[in-house]
Motif scaffolding. Structure first.
Motif, PDB file in Angstrom:
ATOM      1  N   MET A  32     -14.231   4.692   4.327  1.00 38.76           N
ATOM      2  CA  MET A  32     -15.508   3.878   4.264  1.00 38.76           C
ATOM      3  C   MET A  32     -15.165   2.814   5.160  1.00 38.76           C
ATOM      4  O   MET A  32     -16.181   2.282   6.052  1.00 38.76           O
ATOM      5  CB  MET A  32     -16.033   3.535   3.044  1.00 38.76           C
ATOM      6  N   TYR A  33     -13.986   2.247   4.951  1.00 42.65           N
ATOM      7  CA  TYR A  33     -13.628   1.148   6.027  1.00 42.65           C
ATOM      8  C   TYR A  33     -11.965   1.224   6.195  1.00 42.65           C
ATOM      9  O   TYR A  33     -11.390   1.698   5.468  1.00 42.65           O
ATOM     10  CB  TYR A  33     -14.056  -0.380   5.319  1.00 42.65           C
ATOM     11  N   GLY A  34     -11.839   0.356   7.052  1.00 43.53           N
ATOM     12  CA  GLY A  34     -10.342   0.114   7.306  1.00 43.53           C
ATOM     13  C   GLY A  34      -9.695   1.466   8.351  1.00 43.53           C
ATOM     14  O   GLY A  34     -10.616   2.398   8.822  1.00 43.53           O
ATOM     15  N   THR A  35      -8.362   1.819   8.282  1.00 43.83           N
ATOM     16  CA  THR A  35      -7.835   2.833   9.033  1.00 43.83           C
ATOM     17  C   THR A  35      -7.113   3.892   7.835  1.00 43.83           C
ATOM     18  O   THR A  35      -6.686   3.259   6.906  1.00 43.83           O
ATOM     19  CB  THR A  35      -6.813   2.082  10.307  1.00 43.83           C
ATOM     20  N   TYR A  36      -6.861   4.785   8.565  1.00 51.17           N
ATOM     21  CA  TYR A  36      -5.881   5.741   7.509  1.00 51.17           C
ATOM     22  C   TYR A  36      -4.896   6.494   8.457  1.00 51.17           C
ATOM     23  O   TYR A  36      -5.049   7.658   8.858  1.00 51.17           O
ATOM     24  CB  TYR A  36      -6.861   6.765   6.880  1.00 51.17           C
ATOM     25  N   GLU A  37      -3.752   5.668   8.765  1.00 49.45           N
ATOM     26  CA  GLU A  37      -2.787   6.288   9.605  1.00 49.45           C
ATOM     27  C   GLU A  37      -1.412   6.733   8.771  1.00 49.45           C
ATOM     28  O   GLU A  37      -0.651   7.545   9.171  1.00 49.45           O
ATOM     29  CB  GLU A  37      -2.169   5.290  10.614  1.00 49.45           C
ATOM     30  N   TYR A  38      -1.259   5.795   7.706  1.00 48.71           N
ATOM     31  CA  TYR A  38      -0.309   6.208   6.723  1.00 48.71           C
ATOM     32  C   TYR A  38      -0.424   7.136   5.844  1.00 48.71           C
ATOM     33  O   TYR A  38      -1.124   6.768   4.697  1.00 48.71           O
ATOM     34  CB  TYR A  38       0.537   4.687   6.378  1.00 48.71           C
ATOM     35  N   LYS A  39      -0.267   8.048   6.057  1.00 45.25           N
ATOM     36  CA  LYS A  39      -0.656   9.452   5.090  1.00 45.25           C
ATOM     37  C   LYS A  39       0.437   9.918   4.321  1.00 45.25           C
ATOM     38  O   LYS A  39       1.594  10.306   4.948  1.00 45.25           O
ATOM     39  CB  LYS A  39      -1.372  10.581   5.958  1.00 45.25           C
ATOM     40  N   LEU A  40       0.222  10.538   3.209  1.00 42.96           N
ATOM     41  CA  LEU A  40       1.274  11.354   2.067  1.00 42.96           C
ATOM     42  C   LEU A  40       0.410  12.141   1.906  1.00 42.96           C
ATOM     43  O   LEU A  40      -0.764  12.413   1.442  1.00 42.96           O
ATOM     44  CB  LEU A  40       1.547  10.188   1.152  1.00 42.96           C
ATOM     45  N   SER A  41       1.439  13.222   1.567  1.00 43.17           N
ATOM     46  CA  SER A  41       0.733  14.634   0.949  1.00 43.17           C
ATOM     47  C   SER A  41       0.089  14.459  -0.237  1.00 43.17           C
ATOM     48  O   SER A  41      -0.912  15.099  -0.644  1.00 43.17           O
ATOM     49  CB  SER A  41       1.755  15.637   1.053  1.00 43.17           C
ATOM     50  N   LYS A  42       0.495  13.455  -0.934  1.00 40.73           N
ATOM     51  CA  LYS A  42      -0.080  13.297  -2.449  1.00 40.73           C
ATOM     52  C   LYS A  42      -1.123  12.207  -2.750  1.00 40.73           C
ATOM     53  O   LYS A  42      -1.341  11.868  -3.424  1.00 40.73           O
ATOM     54  CB  LYS A  42       1.146  12.831  -3.221  1.00 40.73           C
TER      55      LYS A  42
ATOM     56  N   SER B 257       6.924   8.995   8.055  1.00 37.04           N
ATOM     57  CA  SER B 257       7.542   8.674   9.798  1.00 37.04           C
ATOM     58  C   SER B 257       8.596   7.981   9.621  1.00 37.04           C
ATOM     59  O   SER B 257       9.030   7.163  10.672  1.00 37.04           O
ATOM     60  CB  SER B 257       6.375   8.272  10.459  1.00 37.04           C
ATOM     61  N   GLY B 258       9.594   8.036   8.902  1.00 38.60           N
ATOM     62  CA  GLY B 258      10.713   7.133   8.646  1.00 38.60           C
ATOM     63  C   GLY B 258      10.722   5.936   8.425  1.00 38.60           C
ATOM     64  O   GLY B 258      11.728   5.126   8.482  1.00 38.60           O
ATOM     65  N   GLN B 259       9.655   5.466   8.009  1.00 38.18           N
ATOM     66  CA  GLN B 259       9.201   3.941   7.527  1.00 38.18           C
ATOM     67  C   GLN B 259       9.179   3.913   6.113  1.00 38.18           C
ATOM     68  O   GLN B 259       8.457   4.789   5.472  1.00 38.18           O
ATOM     69  CB  GLN B 259       8.226   3.398   8.434  1.00 38.18           C
TER      70      GLN B 259
END
Length: 583
Positions: free
Chosen positions: A258-268, A290-292
């Motif tokens: 709905m708002y914001g971004t979704y770059e940090y994705k996890l399988s769960k 991604s190593g972070q």
């Protein structure tokens, strides 16, 4: 032995320091994590309030747009012929420009459908039916039949008017519009003015959630991403339908983000969003993306009775969304690393100082012990030399003694002869008794104490039996320290009495695997003294010139060899110390 003790002590200290700092590490880690959680929840609360205010504001803004669309529709009704067949598309284009709306479309009712019949938009698909537009088609029929809309769905109902929320245009999937529909029965068509999403987008950019999210990200050192998620459609991805032309049409009402971004994705993420939404509790995960290294928090927000327009995949309103925050966990690790570098330096310095102090203490203790041994050995040598000097003196004077005896015999001085020989034999017997002790060091000590007793006019009687098996070494030195302190303690006590009562007896023998010493002396308060804490450091029954260490040293030596020491008031005004040491 002492080195091992010091090593063990230092090792224990190091282990304690390590355990303490390990505990401190984890406590600090938990504290920093709790602080980060608290910060994230505080940011989440701000964003939550912003979402509520922005969406309520947007709803009010949309309601105002709806009212304006109704006003445009009423004005268009007066400007247009009531028969749709007599209205031209050109008229609609001129009218939409005058009324400052994107376009105006007229909807006509047929036998089995409601179609878009006339429009100012040259790209509008005129003649296209709306039967598949759920629930728009229901609203259109209600306007034609009842002049009012009563469907329970997102939208705005006014007299003779209904407006749905902003949505993607079916005729142009790249455009988002808000439509208004007006029909009061005076025309044979529905008037449909509409405006683009630009007005609402400008409003939301200035006061909306995305603006608040950007400000929160800019003001926080650790916050990486904020996402407002529709929990009903998140796991299903973008909500798309196929329009009448066979094109995929995505709907913004059911969009998962709905708002914001979704770059940090996890399988769960799907499972965590569902868990937070269903349980109503915050879900926190600690993962690498991604190593972070990041900390991700899923916070359910319930908006019951707040008028928030969130719908599931079927278009039914729901009253909750999930706020997701991602923070940089490396900040915690950096703080821990920084603190532990400082702690490590402190440990190194403290350990170095501890080792230096321990080394100095060990060296001092070793020097003190060596000095004590040297003093004891020197005393032993001096006393042995004194004893042998006395023996040599006796031998040297032997001829003089013989000549004296001969002269007294010639002169018939029998009384003088008896007295002289008695004195001479007593001295020889005493020397022989000392020699017969069997241990040179102890013999030397007793010889010294006998001489001291003579000078103090103390009657000192001693008996030794079976000490010839004691070997010279630290044990003999300890025995001398123990005997010396016992005898000195007895001498100090009897010196307070007249000469006739200055009596000290020492008996020592070795039997049954034990070495036993028994020393007794005159003591007028024997019963009271025997019950006193005689062996405590600093305790003394004598004047202030005594430090009260003699019997304490005796007890320490006895304990060292796992022996026993007992004190008795054996008879009237007499005290006895009995020491037994296993060999």
């Amino acid at each position: 032995m002492q080195r091992n003790i010091w090593f063990m002590a230092i090792s224990i200290i190091v282990v304690i320091i390590l355990l303490n700092n390990t505990a401190y590490y984890f406590l600090t880690k938990r504290s920093l994590e709790a602080a980060m959680n608290h910060e994230m929840q505080a940011v989440a609360k701000q964003i939550e309030l912003s979402v509520e205010q922005s969406r309520l504001g947007a709803e009010k803004f949309q309601e105002q747009i709806g009212r304006e669309l109704r006003s445009v529709a009423v004005a268009a009704q007066y400007a247009l012929d009531p028969d749709v067949e007599k209205v031209t598309n050109e008229e609609l284009r001129e009218l939409s420009k005058k009324l400052a709306v994107e376009h105006i479309t007229l909807l006509k009712r047929t036998e089995d459908n409601i179609i878009m019949y006339k429009s100012s938009d040259p790209n509008e698909q005129l003649g296209k039916g709306t039967k598949t537009w759920d629930p728009w088609y229901i609203a259109f029929n209600q306007l034609f039949d009842d002049k009012n809309v009563s469907i329970k769905w997102l939208g705005q109902t006014l007299p003779n008017f209904w407006s749905g929320p902003y949505e993607v245009a079916s005729s142009d999937p790249s455009s988002i519009y808000k439509w208004g529909y007006y029909h009061d029965g005076s025309t044979n068509y529905i008037i449909d003015p509409y405006v683009s999403y630009t007005m609402l987008a400008d409003y939301e950019n200035l006061t909306g959630v995305n603006s608040m999210i950007e400000k929160s990200l800019a003001s926080s050192e650790s916050l990486l991403e904020v996402t407002v998620i529709n929990p009903s459609t998140f796991s299903k991805g973008p909500f798309e339908t196929v329009n009448d032309d066979g094109e995929l049409q995505e709907h913004i009402l059911q969009k998962p983000i709905m708002y914001g971004t979704y770059e940090y994705k996890l399988s769960k993420d799907d499972a965590n969003v569902a868990k937070a939404y269903k349980s109503g509790k915050i879900v926190t995960v600690n993962e690498h993306i991604s190593g972070q290294h990041v900390m991700k928090m899923f916070i359910p927000v319930f908006t019951e009775d707040k008028g928030i327009n969130i719908v599931d995949e079927n278009g039914n309103p729901i009253n909750s969304y999930v706020l997701t925050l991602v923070s940089d966990y490396q900040i915690i690790q950096n703080q821990l690393d920084s603190q532990f570098i400082n702690i490590g330096l402190i440990i190194i310095v403290v350990t170095g100082l501890s080792l230096a102090i321990a080394a100095i203490a060990m060296n001092y203790y070793r020097q003190s012990r060596e000095k004590a041994v040297q003093v004891a050995q020197q005393t032993y040598v001096d006393e042995i030399n004194s004893m042998f000097q006395a023996i040599r003196a006796q031998r040297h004077d032997f001829l003089n003694h013989v000549q004296t005896i001969h002269s007294l015999a010639e002169l018939n001085k029998s009384k003088e002869l008896i007295a002289y020989t008695k004195e001479l034999t007593g001295e020889i017997r005493l020397m022989n008794d000392i020699i017969n002790i069997g241990n040179p060091a102890i013999a030397a000590l007793i010889r010294s104490k006998i001489s001291q007793a003579e000078s103090y006019r103390i009657e000192f009687a001693c008996t030794f039996n079976g000490l010839n098996r004691l070997e010279m070494g630290i044990k003999t030195l300890d025995m001398n320290r123990m005997l010396g302190n016992l005898i000195d303690n007895a001498f100090d006590e009897v010196l307070s009495y007249v000469e006739q009562r200055r009596e000290v007896d020492l008996v020592a023998h070795q039997a049954d695997g034990h070495l036993e010493f028994k020393i007794s002396n005159t003591c007028k308060d024997a019963s009271t003294v025997s019950e006193s804490p005689l062996f405590e450091a600093g305790f003394s029954t004598k004047d202030d010139d005594h430090q009260g260490l003699g019997l304490y040293i005796v007890k320490s030596i006895v304990d060292k060899y796992k022996g026993t020491i007992q004190v008795y008031a054996t008879e009237m005004e007499r005290i006895t110390f009995v020491i037994r040491i296993p060999l």
